[in-house]
Motif scaffolding. Structure first.
Motif, PDB file in Angstrom:
ATOM      1  N   ASP A 137       0.869  -1.182   0.000  1.00  0.00           N
ATOM      2  CA  ASP A 137       0.000   0.000   0.000  1.00  0.00           C
ATOM      3  C   ASP A 137       0.904   1.230   0.000  1.00  0.00           C
ATOM      4  OD1 ASP A 137      -1.845   2.002   0.410  1.00  0.00           O
ATOM      5  OD2 ASP A 137      -2.613   1.231   2.301  1.00  0.00           O
ATOM      6  N   VAL A 138       0.912   1.960  -1.108  1.00  0.00           N
ATOM      7  CA  VAL A 138       1.790   3.121  -1.266  1.00  0.00           C
ATOM      8  C   VAL A 138       1.067   4.384  -0.804  1.00  0.00           C
ATOM      9  CG1 VAL A 138       3.000   4.579  -2.932  1.00  0.00           C
ATOM     10  CG2 VAL A 138       3.103   2.084  -3.149  1.00  0.00           C
ATOM     11  N   GLY A 139       1.721   5.127   0.097  1.00  0.00           N
ATOM     12  CA  GLY A 139       1.093   6.324   0.654  1.00  0.00           C
ATOM     13  C   GLY A 139      -0.083   5.945   1.532  1.00  0.00           C
ATOM     14  N   GLN A 145       9.775  -4.589  -8.093  1.00  0.00           N
ATOM     15  CA  GLN A 145       9.098  -5.708  -8.754  1.00  0.00           C
ATOM     16  C   GLN A 145       8.979  -6.909  -7.819  1.00  0.00           C
ATOM     17  OE1 GLN A 145       9.794  -4.494 -13.350  1.00  0.00           O
ATOM     18  NE2 GLN A 145      10.742  -6.374 -12.739  1.00  0.00           N
ATOM     19  N   ASN A 146       8.536  -6.625  -6.590  1.00  0.00           N
ATOM     20  CA  ASN A 146       8.508  -7.629  -5.530  1.00  0.00           C
ATOM     21  C   ASN A 146       7.102  -7.934  -5.016  1.00  0.00           C
ATOM     22  OD1 ASN A 146       9.934  -9.363  -3.708  1.00  0.00           O
ATOM     23  ND2 ASN A 146       9.622  -7.858  -2.082  1.00  0.00           N
ATOM     24  N   TYR A 147       6.082  -7.287  -5.590  1.00  0.00           N
ATOM     25  CA  TYR A 147       4.729  -7.413  -5.035  1.00  0.00           C
ATOM     26  C   TYR A 147       3.734  -7.894  -6.087  1.00  0.00           C
ATOM     27  CZ  TYR A 147       6.693  -5.078  -1.049  1.00  0.00           C
ATOM     28  OH  TYR A 147       7.493  -4.779   0.037  1.00  0.00           O
ATOM     29  N   ASP A 148       2.808  -8.740  -5.620  1.00  0.00           N
ATOM     30  CA  ASP A 148       1.755  -9.248  -6.507  1.00  0.00           C
ATOM     31  C   ASP A 148       0.737  -8.160  -6.827  1.00  0.00           C
ATOM     32  OD1 ASP A 148       2.553 -12.114  -6.456  1.00  0.00           O
ATOM     33  OD2 ASP A 148       2.052 -11.943  -4.327  1.00  0.00           O
ATOM     34  N   ILE A 149       0.399  -7.362  -5.823  1.00  0.00           N
ATOM     35  CA  ILE A 149      -0.588  -6.299  -5.985  1.00  0.00           C
ATOM     36  C   ILE A 149      -0.095  -5.059  -5.249  1.00  0.00           C
ATOM     37  CG2 ILE A 149      -2.983  -5.570  -5.650  1.00  0.00           C
ATOM     38  CD1 ILE A 149      -3.799  -8.507  -5.517  1.00  0.00           C
ATOM     39  N   VAL A 150      -0.133  -3.920  -5.920  1.00  0.00           N
ATOM     40  CA  VAL A 150       0.161  -2.630  -5.300  1.00  0.00           C
ATOM     41  C   VAL A 150      -1.114  -1.804  -5.349  1.00  0.00           C
ATOM     42  CG1 VAL A 150       1.498  -0.497  -5.438  1.00  0.00           C
ATOM     43  CG2 VAL A 150       2.614  -2.702  -5.854  1.00  0.00           C
ATOM     44  N   VAL A 151      -1.492  -1.237  -4.202  1.00  0.00           N
ATOM     45  CA  VAL A 151      -2.708  -0.426  -4.111  1.00  0.00           C
ATOM     46  C   VAL A 151      -2.353   0.970  -3.623  1.00  0.00           C
ATOM     47  CG1 VAL A 151      -4.248  -2.389  -3.721  1.00  0.00           C
ATOM     48  CG2 VAL A 151      -3.171  -1.271  -1.761  1.00  0.00           C
ATOM     49  N   SER A 152      -3.206   1.929  -3.983  1.00  0.00           N
ATOM     50  CA  SER A 152      -3.007   3.287  -3.498  1.00  0.00           C
ATOM     51  C   SER A 152      -4.331   4.038  -3.556  1.00  0.00           C
ATOM     52  CB  SER A 152      -1.952   4.017  -4.332  1.00  0.00           C
ATOM     53  OG  SER A 152      -1.566   5.216  -3.689  1.00  0.00           O
ATOM     54  N   ARG A 153      -4.517   4.919  -2.585  1.00  0.00           N
ATOM     55  CA  ARG A 153      -5.780   5.653  -2.458  1.00  0.00           C
ATOM     56  C   ARG A 153      -5.496   7.118  -2.148  1.00  0.00           C
ATOM     57  NH1 ARG A 153      -9.631   5.964   2.553  1.00  0.00           N
ATOM     58  NH2 ARG A 153     -11.717   6.111   1.648  1.00  0.00           N
ATOM     59  N   ALA A 154      -5.991   7.990  -3.031  1.00  0.00           N
ATOM     60  CA  ALA A 154      -5.953   9.439  -2.793  1.00  0.00           C
ATOM     61  C   ALA A 154      -4.552   9.971  -2.489  1.00  0.00           C
ATOM     62  CB  ALA A 154      -6.909   9.806  -1.652  1.00  0.00           C
ATOM     63  N   VAL A 155      -3.563   9.538  -3.277  1.00  0.00           N
ATOM     64  CA  VAL A 155      -2.186   9.990  -3.059  1.00  0.00           C
ATOM     65  C   VAL A 155      -1.786  11.072  -4.055  1.00  0.00           C
ATOM     66  CG1 VAL A 155       0.243   9.279  -3.126  1.00  0.00           C
ATOM     67  CG2 VAL A 155      -1.438   7.849  -1.969  1.00  0.00           C
ATOM     68  N   ALA A 188      -5.486   1.541  -8.518  1.00  0.00           N
ATOM     69  CA  ALA A 188      -5.541   2.915  -8.029  1.00  0.00           C
ATOM     70  C   ALA A 188      -6.988   3.280  -7.715  1.00  0.00           C
ATOM     71  CB  ALA A 188      -4.979   3.872  -9.074  1.00  0.00           C
ATOM     72  N   MET A 189      -7.239   3.687  -6.476  1.00  0.00           N
ATOM     73  CA  MET A 189      -8.581   4.096  -6.073  1.00  0.00           C
ATOM     74  C   MET A 189      -8.752   5.580  -6.400  1.00  0.00           C
ATOM     75  SD  MET A 189      -8.939   2.131  -2.410  1.00  0.00           S
ATOM     76  CE  MET A 189     -10.718   2.412  -2.291  1.00  0.00           C
ATOM     77  N   LYS A 190      -9.816   5.870  -7.148  1.00  0.00           N
ATOM     78  CA  LYS A 190     -10.047   7.230  -7.620  1.00  0.00           C
ATOM     79  C   LYS A 190     -11.507   7.631  -7.448  1.00  0.00           C
ATOM     80  CE  LYS A 190      -5.954   8.419  -9.005  1.00  0.00           C
ATOM     81  NZ  LYS A 190      -5.288   9.612  -8.462  1.00  0.00           N
ATOM     82  N   GLY A 191     -11.742   8.943  -7.490  1.00  0.00           N
ATOM     83  CA  GLY A 191     -13.107   9.457  -7.464  1.00  0.00           C
ATOM     84  C   GLY A 191     -13.663   9.547  -8.874  1.00  0.00           C
TER      85      GLY A 191
END
Length: 234
Positions: free
Chosen positions: A74-76, A136-146, A168-171
């Motif tokens: 989870d980035v940010g 390049q070490n993760y199966d899934i990278v997620v991020s929300r409102a960064v 990427a979670m977006k509005g």
């Protein structure tokens, strides 16, 4: 009541949940509200709003990909969204929470201990400064409102292993951001898969999750330094 809102919302999202997960979300809510009194973690307050606009919004991602036994970054992460909610609802996830602000990471470390989720890694680091072991070490990278997608993709896609996903979670502006980011996403080794528009249970909110697959290695010169990413988006 938080328990009722979450249980009904998860049922609407077709996500299974047990009593332990609901109890952890209750603890999460209490700790978030208490710490929010002394540091800026969230503008969303009150257990009803936290349950809907944080917990259920993040939970919706579980219907968009197979998270079982996946290594997730989870980035940010901020106050732990969406990563920690995903971990609570699917304990098989191997989770790393990444944030550039030490105070937030300290909060997340303490929170994970109280939630008895001692296998979660909480890392104080800027995404663009991550050492090679993260690449390049993760199966899934997620991020929300960064950040806008064009900037965010350069921070996130280098972490995704080939064949993995970036979500990427977006509005409502998600489709507009996608158009301006498509070229850069290709350069970074990503491929657009789909946009999932979903209703946040118990609200009139419609949010978007943009899903990308990593189809090629990210060139080693990416990510660049943050100042250059902002000045010259791909």
């Amino acid at each position: 009541m938080l328990e009722d809102i979450v249980s009904q919302g998860l049922e609407e999202l077709n996500i299974r949940c047990n009593v332990e997960a609901i109890s952890r979300l209750r603890t999460y809510c209490g700790e978030l509200e208490e710490r929010n009194k002394v540091m800026n973690l969230t503008a969303i307050t009150g257990e009803d709003e936290i349950a809907k606009l944080h917990f259920l919004d993040c939970a919706a991602l579980l219907g968009m990909a197979d998270f079982n036994d996946k290594k997730v970054l989870d980035v940010g992460s901020g106050a732990g969204f969406p990563g920690l909610v995903l971990k609570i609802l699917n304990p098989s996830i191997e989770l790393c929470l990444l944030d550039s602000l030490e105070k937030r990471i300290n909060f997340l470390t303490e929170l994970c201990h109280k939630l008895r989720l001692d296998d979660v890694k909480c890392v104080h680091m800027r995404a663009e400064e991550a050492p090679p072991a993260y690449r390049q070490n993760y199966d899934i990278v997620v991020s929300r409102a960064v950040a806008r997608l064009g900037l965010l993709s350069e921070l996130c896609l280098p972490f995704v292993k080939k064949g993995g996903l970036f979500i990427a979670m977006k509005g409502p502006a998600g489709s507009e951001e996608l158009e301006e980011a498509k070229k850069g996403i290709r350069i970074l080794g990503g491929e657009y898969v789909k946009t999932v528009q979903y209703d946040v249970p118990g609200t009139d909110k419609k949010h978007n999750a943009l899903v990308f697959k990593k189809v090629a290695d990210t060139p080693m010169k990416y990510p660049r330094r943050w100042a250059q990413i902002k000045k010259q988006p791909l």
